[in-house]
Design an enzyme around this catalytic site. Structure first.
Site, mmCIF file in Angstrom:
data_model
loop_
_atom_site.group_PDB
_atom_site.id
_atom_site.type_symbol
_atom_site.label_atom_id
_atom_site.label_comp_id
_atom_site.label_asym_id
_atom_site.label_seq_id
_atom_site.Cartn_x
_atom_site.Cartn_y
_atom_site.Cartn_z
ATOM 1 N N GLU A 203 4.933 8.909 -3.376
ATOM 2 C CA GLU A 203 4.884 8.187 -3.863
ATOM 3 C C GLU A 203 3.717 7.289 -3.677
ATOM 4 O O GLU A 203 2.776 6.878 -4.588
ATOM 5 C CB GLU A 203 5.809 7.743 -3.927
ATOM 6 C CG GLU A 203 7.463 8.000 -4.291
ATOM 7 C CD GLU A 203 8.744 7.616 -4.584
ATOM 8 O OE1 GLU A 203 8.891 6.496 -4.439
ATOM 9 O OE2 GLU A 203 9.875 7.724 -3.666
ATOM 10 N N HIS A 219 13.751 31.898 9.828
ATOM 11 C CA HIS A 219 13.623 32.959 8.409
ATOM 12 C C HIS A 219 13.271 33.368 7.546
ATOM 13 O O HIS A 219 14.215 34.069 6.360
ATOM 14 C CB HIS A 219 15.176 32.970 8.783
ATOM 15 C CG HIS A 219 16.118 32.287 10.487
ATOM 16 N ND1 HIS A 219 16.257 33.306 10.987
ATOM 17 C CD2 HIS A 219 15.827 31.396 11.495
ATOM 18 C CE1 HIS A 219 17.589 33.523 12.161
ATOM 19 N NE2 HIS A 219 16.527 31.645 11.812
ATOM 20 N N LYS A 312 12.591 7.372 -15.681
ATOM 21 C CA LYS A 312 13.754 5.901 -15.800
ATOM 22 C C LYS A 312 14.136 6.152 -17.336
ATOM 23 O O LYS A 312 14.997 5.683 -17.530
ATOM 24 C CB LYS A 312 13.950 5.543 -14.317
ATOM 25 C CG LYS A 312 14.324 5.888 -13.578
ATOM 26 C CD LYS A 312 13.841 4.710 -12.491
ATOM 27 C CE LYS A 312 14.495 5.023 -10.747
ATOM 28 N NZ LYS A 312 14.558 4.635 -9.979
HETATM 29 C C1 F6R Z 1 10.506 3.607 -5.140
HETATM 30 C C2 F6R Z 1 11.400 4.291 -4.958
HETATM 31 C C3 F6R Z 1 11.985 5.487 -5.765
HETATM 32 C C4 F6R Z 1 13.770 4.556 -5.995
HETATM 33 C C5 F6R Z 1 14.420 5.662 -6.965
HETATM 34 C C6 F6R Z 1 16.199 5.357 -6.616
HETATM 35 O O1 F6R Z 1 10.079 2.883 -5.015
HETATM 36 O O2 F6R Z 1 10.629 4.724 -3.262
HETATM 37 O O3 F6R Z 1 12.069 6.458 -4.393
HETATM 38 O O4 F6R Z 1 14.185 4.913 -4.091
HETATM 39 O O5 F6R Z 1 14.235 5.646 -7.472
HETATM 40 O O6 F6R Z 1 16.231 3.388 -6.879
HETATM 41 P P1 F6R Z 1 16.894 2.704 -6.506
HETATM 42 O O7 F6R Z 1 16.224 2.573 -4.763
HETATM 43 O O8 F6R Z 1 16.790 1.178 -7.012
HETATM 44 O O9 F6R Z 1 18.126 3.307 -6.490
#
Ligand code: F6R
Length: 317
Positions: A203, A219, A312
């Site tokens: 990320e 393994h 998303k």
């Molecule tokens: C963004 C990040 C993502 C979010 C993941 C879940 O900085 O690290 O991996 O953590 O998309 O979202 P949340 O944490 O808001 O439930």
């Protein structure tokens, strides 16, 4: 605040939350649910509780579903920084239907609304961070729930004291692994750290990174080292802990030897600190800095994760 400043100030996130303590033995089992930067908190606390000898099963779940054997006598801890992650909300929904005791950790969002509506316990963490940079807040909130308050204080002090050294080491590591695909090998006591390294490199540095764990990697994974065309694209890092099983420690040495025989010089790291938790956070913080320096070397802004946001958005259409 910029990503660099958030990581710089990570030690300050280790603060005790005033919460009603949870006694694990009051439940048949404990399930943590979270994704990405929030999901890792479940992995870490599971490891810490197991190391403390917790007497009930502990699960760290990712995904939409609650296993069938998780019933009303279990505890569910839902962690979502935004409070809007659909997989986490789906598991909470199922938990409510099954009558589980549920504790939610979030900065707000739908999870907060659900907690208020359903009368669930709710622990608020500070808002306006990107989830992965609020790791210390979320971990402290969950550690507070399980009465690990002294450990939180110790971690903060330890990270503050060692930050300079961690940053210097991270810079050197980033220089060495730049232009290679990082492969992070771990042990049972460092596995969640390797996962954090991977996700932070993915990320923050916008770079692929792969992980594998001992003893399992002996393994399968090692057979993949035969091919020089692919192995030479990689740089190997091994994370281990002095409290790992003696046979695992032997396997760390064997792995290091194997890689050296192939002309690949692995970076072998153990955390610094008197306790497992201190060493654990030392290595995790080191990985955060490695990912930040790599981002700098490659010329990426560590903060935006456009692909994740796009997925998303598409799912919500
Ligand atoms: C963004 C990040 C993502 C979010 C993941 C879940 O900085 O690290 O991996 O953590 O998309 O979202 P949340 O944490 O808001 O439930």
């Amino acid at each position: 605040m910029k990503a660099q400043e958030w990581i710089e100030r990570l030690p300050e996130q280790f603060v005790v939350y005033e919460t009603t303590p949870i006694s694990p033995s009051a439940y048949k089992g404990i399930a943590f649910i979270g994704m990405g930067g929030s999901g890792i908190v479940g992995d870490v606390i599971k490891l810490f509780l197991e190391k403390d000898g917790v007497a009930v099963p502990v699960l760290s779940l990712r995904g939409y579903e609650l296993p069938p054997y998780v019933r009303e006598d279990w505890l569910l801890v839902a962690i979502s920084y935004s409070g809007n992650t659909e997989e986490t909300l789906s598991v909470v929904d199922e938990g409510i239907k099954r009558g589980l005791k549920i504790v939610c950790v979030s900065s707000g969002g739908k999870l907060k609304e659900i907690a208020q509506r359903e009368g669930l316990d709710f622990v608020a963490v500070p808002s306006n961070y990107a989830p992965r940079y609020a790791f210390g807040f979320m971990l402290s909130a969950v550690m507070s729930l399980f009465g690990k308050k002294d450990t939180i204080e110790r971690i903060r002090k330890h990270l503050e004291e060692n930050k300079g050294e961690i940053k210097e080491t991270a810079y050197r590591i980033a220089q060495v692994i730049q232009n290679y695909i990082p492969i992070v090998y771990s042990t049972p006591l460092t596995e969640p750290i390797a996962f954090r390294w991977k996700t932070q490199i993915n990320e923050n540095s916008k770079t692929l990174c792969y992980i594998a764990t001992l003893p399992e990697l002996h393994h399968n994974e090692v057979a993949g080292l035969d091919n020089p065309i692919t192995r030479n694209l990689c740089h190997f890092i091994i994370l281990w802990d002095p409290e790992d099983h003696p046979r695992v420690k032997k396997r760390v040495q064997i792995t290091e030897g194997l890689l050296k025989e192939l002309g690949l010089v692995p970076i072998v790291l153990q955390g610094k600190g008197a306790t497992l938790e201190e060493r654990f956070l030392y290595l995790a913080y080191l990985g955060d800095w490695v990912s930040l320096y790599l981002a700098e070397f490659y010329g990426y802004d560590p903060l935006p994760v456009r692909v994740i946001d796009r997925i998303k958005k598409t799912l919500n259409e």
